[in-house]
Design a protein around this motif. Structure first.
Motif, PDB file in Angstrom:
ATOM      1  N   LEU A 178     -11.341   1.844  -6.377  1.00 54.08           N
ATOM      2  CA  LEU A 178     -11.996   1.090  -7.451  1.00 54.08           C
ATOM      3  C   LEU A 178     -13.144   1.873  -8.071  1.00 54.08           C
ATOM      4  N   GLY A 179     -13.786   2.732  -7.282  1.00 52.46           N
ATOM      5  CA  GLY A 179     -14.832   3.571  -7.850  1.00 52.46           C
ATOM      6  C   GLY A 179     -14.289   4.483  -8.928  1.00 52.46           C
ATOM      7  N   ILE A 232       0.842  -1.201   0.000  1.00 54.18           N
ATOM      8  CA  ILE A 232       0.000   0.000   0.000  1.00 54.18           C
ATOM      9  C   ILE A 232       0.874   1.247   0.000  1.00 54.18           C
ATOM     10  N   ALA A 233       1.867   1.279   0.865  1.00 52.86           N
ATOM     11  CA  ALA A 233       2.861   2.354   0.786  1.00 52.86           C
ATOM     12  C   ALA A 233       4.067   1.905  -0.028  1.00 52.86           C
ATOM     13  N   GLY A 234       4.357   0.598   0.016  1.00 55.28           N
ATOM     14  CA  GLY A 234       5.545   0.087  -0.657  1.00 55.28           C
ATOM     15  C   GLY A 234       5.496   0.243  -2.164  1.00 55.28           C
ATOM     16  N   ILE A 294      -5.975  -5.952  -0.492  1.00 56.35           N
ATOM     17  CA  ILE A 294      -5.465  -6.666  -1.671  1.00 56.35           C
ATOM     18  C   ILE A 294      -5.684  -5.877  -2.963  1.00 56.35           C
ATOM     19  N   PRO A 295      -6.893  -5.357  -3.253  1.00 55.80           N
ATOM     20  CA  PRO A 295      -7.044  -4.601  -4.507  1.00 55.80           C
ATOM     21  C   PRO A 295      -6.151  -3.365  -4.579  1.00 55.80           C
ATOM     22  N   SER A 336     -10.362  -7.118  -9.115  1.00 51.55           N
ATOM     23  CA  SER A 336     -10.447  -6.448  -7.823  1.00 51.55           C
ATOM     24  C   SER A 336     -11.898  -6.146  -7.453  1.00 51.55           C
ATOM     25  N   LEU A 337     -12.721  -5.809  -8.456  1.00 49.89           N
ATOM     26  CA  LEU A 337     -14.130  -5.547  -8.200  1.00 49.89           C
ATOM     27  C   LEU A 337     -14.857  -6.798  -7.711  1.00 49.89           C
TER      28      LEU A 337
END
Length: 351
Positions: free
Chosen positions: A306-307, A165-167, A232-233, A256-257
């Motif tokens: 995702l939106g 996520i930050a990586g 995960i997404p 991912s959705l």
């Protein structure tokens, strides 16, 4: 006779029985700060709230880190005993996940790369160490039964999938061997955590079908499903942007959705199970209430991402509704925690 009031212990007493799950408060507050800042793009009035929670969370991490570290120095046997406990051990990775969340905060709030890296590198290493330590203790012993299986077992997997996520964004600011090492850590973390989650998902669903529900102080763990579902997404899309090969972006968003869809369904299921526990008076306040916050916040972050990526307005709107629920739960849990600190009840063993 009235029940005796709990006695507030001193620093040594707090450290002696310091629960590793305290850092779930940092995880939840951090993701609230990040998602509130994202929502401030739509409603600018939320920006001061986002910054306020951001600074509060940095202070909270350092305050909690003192007794956590002191326990390892002064009460190492107790700390190791917690690491071998079939339920409590799963909460140890919250310390390193908190560091990863703070790294993401520093990226979101002002793009402070040096500070983000300062938290991400040790947070990543500790996340791997805890994933091996916690699971090795479980895999090599015979102390884990079906009654010990709860979604809290997801926490080591959650830590691994949170790494990118930050990586992922930080890879764009690294070069040479440092970038290669960070990329490898991101790939291993996301792969190991994702597949571990799938295996644990089956195991926890088996308990829900065949064993008694985990009510009481473990009720909030039902929301832990949303942690990997949300992380995960975001991690997958972050990492895909940095890979040295072309990946089909539309296919990744669609996959991912599908995971997000399960998360939307699970939000309703978790709410129903929590309401059932509340009606039966099986939801006493405990530090485990912070387990409501980070998983729901991770799902909110995935909804916003995702939106935008899919163009489906309903995904983001559902995420906004969940953000409102997250903020309400965070306020309630924070106030109950403050009351518990004032009375000393949260410092009692097994709080």
């Amino acid at each position: 006779m009235p029940a005796a009031l709990p006695v507030r212990p001193g620093f040594s007493g707090i450290s002696r029985h310091f629960a590793p799950g305290w850092f779930a408060a940092v995880m939840g507050s951090g993701v609230l700060a990040i998602t509130t800042l994202a929502l401030a793009a739509r409603w600018p009035l939320l920006k001061p709230l986002a910054w306020g929670v951001h600074y509060f969370n940095l202070l909270l991490f350092f305050v909690l880190a003192v007794p956590w570290l002191y326990r390892w120095l002064a009460y190492r046997e107790l700390a190791l005993a917690t690491l071998r406990h079939p339920v409590q051990a799963s909460f140890y990775p919250t310390f390193s996940i908190a560091m990863l969340v703070i790294a993401a905060q520093f990226l979101a709030f002002g793009g402070q790369l040096d500070l983000a890296l300062l938290f991400w590198w040790p947070g990543m290493v500790l996340t791997f160490i805890f994933s091996f330590a916690v699971l090795y203790a479980m895999f090599s012993g015979q102390h884990v039964g079906l009654e010990h299986v709860t979604p809290a077992n997801f926490i080591p997997a959650v830590g691994l999938v949170v790494i990118p996520i930050a990586g992922g964004p930080l890879l764009g600011h690294l070069q040479g061997s440092a970038r290669d090492l960070a990329l490898l850590a991101n790939v291993i973390g996301l792969g190991a955590g994702s597949l571990m989650y799938l295996g644990l998902l089956a195991l926890t669903l088996q308990r829900k079908y065949l064993a008694k529900p985990a009510f009481g102080v473990l009720t909030p763990t039902v929301w832990t499903h949303l942690g990997p579902i949300g992380a995960i997404p975001v991690s997958l899309l972050n990492l895909a942007e940095q890979m040295p090969l072309v990946l089909p972006g539309g296919a990744l968003v669609f996959a991912s959705l599908l995971l997000w869809g399960f998360g939307a369904w699970w939000v309703v299921m978790a709410a129903l199970l929590t309401a059932a526990a509340w009606r039966r008076r099986l939801l006493p306040f405990a530090l485990s209430w912070w387990g409501f916050t980070f998983p729901l916040g991770a799902f909110v972050a995935a909804s916003f991402r995702l939106g935008r990526a899919s163009g489906l307005a309903g995904v983001e709107l559902f995420g906004i509704a969940c953000w409102g629920l997250l903020f309400a739960i965070w306020l309630l849990t924070l106030s109950r925690t403050a009351r518990g600190i004032a009375s000393g009840s949260v410092f009692q063993p097994h709080s």
